[in-house]
Design a protein around this motif. Structure first.
Motif, PDB file in Angstrom:
ATOM      1  N   VAL A   1       0.858  -1.178   0.000  1.00  0.00           N
ATOM      2  CA  VAL A   1       0.000   0.000   0.000  1.00  0.00           C
ATOM      3  C   VAL A   1       0.896   1.231   0.000  1.00  0.00           C
ATOM      4  O   VAL A   1       1.775   1.359   0.848  1.00  0.00           O
ATOM      5  CB  VAL A   1      -0.901   0.003   1.250  1.00  0.00           C
ATOM      6  N   PRO A   2       0.725   2.151  -0.939  1.00  0.00           N
ATOM      7  CA  PRO A   2       1.599   3.324  -1.017  1.00  0.00           C
ATOM      8  C   PRO A   2       1.469   4.200   0.218  1.00  0.00           C
ATOM      9  O   PRO A   2       0.407   4.288   0.833  1.00  0.00           O
ATOM     10  CB  PRO A   2       1.112   4.040  -2.273  1.00  0.00           C
ATOM     11  N   SER A   3       2.558   4.864   0.569  1.00  0.00           N
ATOM     12  CA  SER A   3       2.542   5.777   1.713  1.00  0.00           C
ATOM     13  C   SER A   3       1.620   6.956   1.433  1.00  0.00           C
ATOM     14  O   SER A   3       1.554   7.456   0.310  1.00  0.00           O
ATOM     15  CB  SER A   3       3.954   6.294   1.990  1.00  0.00           C
ATOM     16  N   ILE A   4       0.887   7.377   2.471  1.00  0.00           N
ATOM     17  CA  ILE A   4       0.049   8.573   2.340  1.00  0.00           C
ATOM     18  C   ILE A   4       0.466   9.610   3.393  1.00  0.00           C
ATOM     19  O   ILE A   4      -0.321  10.484   3.756  1.00  0.00           O
ATOM     20  CB  ILE A   4      -1.446   8.245   2.477  1.00  0.00           C
ATOM     21  N   ASP A   5       1.697   9.491   3.887  1.00  0.00           N
ATOM     22  CA  ASP A   5       2.174  10.411   4.915  1.00  0.00           C
ATOM     23  C   ASP A   5       2.051  11.869   4.473  1.00  0.00           C
ATOM     24  O   ASP A   5       1.682  12.742   5.255  1.00  0.00           O
ATOM     25  CB  ASP A   5       3.629  10.102   5.277  1.00  0.00           C
ATOM     26  N   GLY A   6       2.384  12.136   3.201  1.00  0.00           N
ATOM     27  CA  GLY A   6       2.280  13.502   2.704  1.00  0.00           C
ATOM     28  C   GLY A   6       0.848  13.992   2.680  1.00  0.00           C
ATOM     29  O   GLY A   6       0.576  15.172   2.927  1.00  0.00           O
ATOM     30  N   LEU A   7      -0.083  13.093   2.403  1.00  0.00           N
ATOM     31  CA  LEU A   7      -1.496  13.471   2.365  1.00  0.00           C
ATOM     32  C   LEU A   7      -2.055  13.671   3.771  1.00  0.00           C
ATOM     33  O   LEU A   7      -2.916  14.524   3.989  1.00  0.00           O
ATOM     34  CB  LEU A   7      -2.307  12.396   1.634  1.00  0.00           C
ATOM     35  N   ILE A   8      -1.571  12.879   4.737  1.00  0.00           N
ATOM     36  CA  ILE A   8      -2.043  13.021   6.115  1.00  0.00           C
ATOM     37  C   ILE A   8      -1.636  14.388   6.664  1.00  0.00           C
ATOM     38  O   ILE A   8      -2.398  15.046   7.375  1.00  0.00           O
ATOM     39  CB  ILE A   8      -1.467  11.898   7.013  1.00  0.00           C
ATOM     40  N   ALA A   9      -0.435  14.826   6.309  1.00  0.00           N
ATOM     41  CA  ALA A   9       0.078  16.096   6.813  1.00  0.00           C
ATOM     42  C   ALA A   9      -0.776  17.280   6.377  1.00  0.00           C
ATOM     43  O   ALA A   9      -0.824  18.304   7.058  1.00  0.00           O
ATOM     44  CB  ALA A   9       1.518  16.292   6.348  1.00  0.00           C
ATOM     45  N   LYS A  10      -1.469  17.146   5.243  1.00  0.00           N
ATOM     46  CA  LYS A  10      -2.310  18.256   4.766  1.00  0.00           C
ATOM     47  C   LYS A  10      -3.776  17.818   4.612  1.00  0.00           C
ATOM     48  O   LYS A  10      -4.527  18.406   3.852  1.00  0.00           O
ATOM     49  CB  LYS A  10      -1.775  18.768   3.430  1.00  0.00           C
TER      50      LYS A  10
ATOM     51  N   TYR B   1       1.298   5.538  11.446  1.00  0.00           N
ATOM     52  CA  TYR B   1       0.487   6.027  10.327  1.00  0.00           C
ATOM     53  C   TYR B   1       0.488   5.029   9.171  1.00  0.00           C
ATOM     54  O   TYR B   1      -0.546   4.778   8.548  1.00  0.00           O
ATOM     55  CB  TYR B   1       1.009   7.391   9.860  1.00  0.00           C
ATOM     56  N   GLN B   2       1.631   4.437   8.886  1.00  0.00           N
ATOM     57  CA  GLN B   2       1.690   3.495   7.778  1.00  0.00           C
ATOM     58  C   GLN B   2       0.927   2.210   8.092  1.00  0.00           C
ATOM     59  O   GLN B   2       0.268   1.648   7.224  1.00  0.00           O
ATOM     60  CB  GLN B   2       3.141   3.176   7.408  1.00  0.00           C
ATOM     61  N   LYS B   3       1.009   1.744   9.334  1.00  0.00           N
ATOM     62  CA  LYS B   3       0.266   0.530   9.699  1.00  0.00           C
ATOM     63  C   LYS B   3      -1.235   0.759   9.605  1.00  0.00           C
ATOM     64  O   LYS B   3      -1.983  -0.106   9.141  1.00  0.00           O
ATOM     65  CB  LYS B   3       0.656   0.084  11.109  1.00  0.00           C
ATOM     66  N   LEU B   4      -1.690   1.942  10.041  1.00  0.00           N
ATOM     67  CA  LEU B   4      -3.115   2.270   9.912  1.00  0.00           C
ATOM     68  C   LEU B   4      -3.496   2.404   8.444  1.00  0.00           C
ATOM     69  O   LEU B   4      -4.585   2.003   8.024  1.00  0.00           O
ATOM     70  CB  LEU B   4      -3.424   3.575  10.650  1.00  0.00           C
ATOM     71  N   ASN B   5      -2.590   2.963   7.647  1.00  0.00           N
ATOM     72  CA  ASN B   5      -2.812   3.104   6.214  1.00  0.00           C
ATOM     73  C   ASN B   5      -3.030   1.734   5.566  1.00  0.00           C
ATOM     74  O   ASN B   5      -3.964   1.532   4.792  1.00  0.00           O
ATOM     75  CB  ASN B   5      -1.608   3.815   5.593  1.00  0.00           C
ATOM     76  N   GLU B   6      -2.173   0.780   5.891  1.00  0.00           N
ATOM     77  CA  GLU B   6      -2.283  -0.566   5.323  1.00  0.00           C
ATOM     78  C   GLU B   6      -3.537  -1.280   5.816  1.00  0.00           C
ATOM     79  O   GLU B   6      -4.213  -1.974   5.052  1.00  0.00           O
ATOM     80  CB  GLU B   6      -1.031  -1.368   5.675  1.00  0.00           C
ATOM     81  N   TRP B   7      -3.860  -1.107   7.083  1.00  0.00           N
ATOM     82  CA  TRP B   7      -5.038  -1.765   7.657  1.00  0.00           C
ATOM     83  C   TRP B   7      -6.332  -1.227   7.055  1.00  0.00           C
ATOM     84  O   TRP B   7      -7.210  -1.987   6.642  1.00  0.00           O
ATOM     85  CB  TRP B   7      -5.020  -1.571   9.176  1.00  0.00           C
ATOM     86  N   LEU B   8      -6.432   0.093   6.978  1.00  0.00           N
ATOM     87  CA  LEU B   8      -7.669   0.696   6.497  1.00  0.00           C
ATOM     88  C   LEU B   8      -7.825   0.585   4.987  1.00  0.00           C
ATOM     89  O   LEU B   8      -8.931   0.722   4.470  1.00  0.00           O
ATOM     90  CB  LEU B   8      -7.736   2.172   6.926  1.00  0.00           C
ATOM     91  N   PHE B   9      -6.730   0.350   4.265  1.00  0.00           N
ATOM     92  CA  PHE B   9      -6.829   0.150   2.813  1.00  0.00           C
ATOM     93  C   PHE B   9      -7.615  -1.120   2.516  1.00  0.00           C
ATOM     94  O   PHE B   9      -8.497  -1.144   1.653  1.00  0.00           O
ATOM     95  CB  PHE B   9      -5.436   0.063   2.186  1.00  0.00           C
ATOM     96  N   ASP B  10      -7.320  -2.195   3.238  1.00  0.00           N
ATOM     97  CA  ASP B  10      -8.014  -3.462   3.029  1.00  0.00           C
ATOM     98  C   ASP B  10      -7.786  -4.362   4.247  1.00  0.00           C
ATOM     99  O   ASP B  10      -6.813  -5.128   4.281  1.00  0.00           O
ATOM    100  CB  ASP B  10      -7.497  -4.150   1.766  1.00  0.00           C
TER     101      ASP B  10
END
Length: 328
Positions: free
Chosen positions: A71-80, A142-151
């Motif tokens: 799952v691609p990182s969305i750290d930049g999107l979370i920041a804004k 943030y990345q673990k939540l990103n991967e979990w919530l993606f699928d």
């Protein structure tokens, strides 16, 4: 004469109900059946045992992953990210199963206050599945939540959380940014990761749905109704005068103004694509991939990828109207 009366009275005392034993036995069997059904229903809702196969297979779920399987990182999107949009999305999509307040009780799912930065799959008073416990390593980042919530099902095979995930990167970032605020000391915002600021591939305009014009001629309304009841009725009513729920009431939707229902608050993202009334073509585009048709929508549903099923559902929705439109 008196002898007959005595016999009759004696029969009334000794054999008042010749089926009494049968009724008692039937009552015991009925009670046992009710207990058995209640037990199995409670096991289903409390998820003491994960089903071997999903009750409802959602077409296309999980198909938006990268070729590498990550799952691609969305750290930049979370920041804004837009926290208000995230709050609206979480309240609509998650509050039926999760409480969000400090000290809130666990429900179908655990209380989520303070989840960002908390130990993974560990909440006092909540029993997580063995599959989730195996995945639990360290704290929620943030990345673990990103991967979990993606699928969720793909991230933790065997999880009891029957949710298809949030495929739109921006929406997922908004949701995580809101979850971050549910803490007296929010975890510092992440720094942009590789690809974090790039828009999601799903953010292109239009869903790219193939035409199903020819399929309406053989659409089966009963099949569309069955699909709707299984996959849509938890969020939408479709009866005349029905109340709005997680989603708007859909009676008469097939020719109604787009994303406009009294008493229901639509997101700004869907209002942007609301032009005129719903047509079979517009419904086809929307139901094929809602998150691609309107990037940022709060409707976390992967869409109906089977063309004939989509035609059946649209035919059914069209029939739920005082004046059904003529399908193509």
């Amino acid at each position: 004469m008196s002898t007959r009366n005595e016999q009759t009275q004696g029969h009334g005392r000794k054999g008042r109900d010749p089926l009494l034993l049968n009724k008692i036995a039937g009552g015991i069997l009925s009670a046992g059946l009710v207990f058995w059904v209640a037990t199995h229903i409670s096991m289903f809702f409390t998820n003491h045992e994960a089903p071997k196969k999903p009750v409802i297979a959602i077409a296309g779920a999980g198909a938006a992953k990268t070729a590498a399987g990550g799952v691609p990182s969305i750290d930049g999107l979370i920041a804004k990210a837009d926290v208000k949009k995230g709050m609206s999305f979480v309240q609509q999509q998650c509050s039926a199963c999760h409480t969000l307040t400090k000290g809130g009780t666990n429900g179908v799912g655990p209380n989520l206050y303070g989840v960002v930065g908390a130990p993974m799959f560990a909440k006092a008073g909540y029993a997580f599945s063995s599959a989730a416990k195996k995945k639990a390593k360290g704290k929620w980042t943030y990345q673990k939540l990103n991967e979990w919530l993606f699928d969720p099902d793909d991230d933790v095979p065997g999880t009891r959380m029957s949710y298809p995930g949030i495929k739109n990167d921006a929406v997922r970032a908004d949701a995580i940014a809101y979850l971050r605020t549910l803490s007296p000391s929010p975890v510092p915002l992440p720094k942009p990761g590789p690809g974090g600021a790039k828009p999601s591939p799903a953010a292109a305009s239009g869903s790219g749905a193939p035409s199903i014009k020819a399929l309406y001629a053989k659409a089966v309304i009963a099949k569309g109704q069955s699909f709707f009841q299984q996959q849509c009725s938890a969020c939408h009513t479709v009866t005349k005068g029905g109340a709005n729920g997680v989603g708007p009431n859909l009676y008469g939707v097939a020719s109604a103004p787009m994303f406009a229902k009294p008493g229901y608050s639509f997101s700004d993202d869907v209002k942007k694509i609301a032009k005129g009334n719903w047509t079979p073509h517009k419904l086809n585009e929307w139901l094929f991939a809602p998150m691609k048709d309107a990037p940022g929508t709060h409707m976390a549903y992967p869409g109906i990828k089977n063309n004939q099923v989509r035609a059946d559902v649209i035919a059914y929705l069209n029939s739920q109207s005082a004046s059904p439109a003529k399908l193509p």
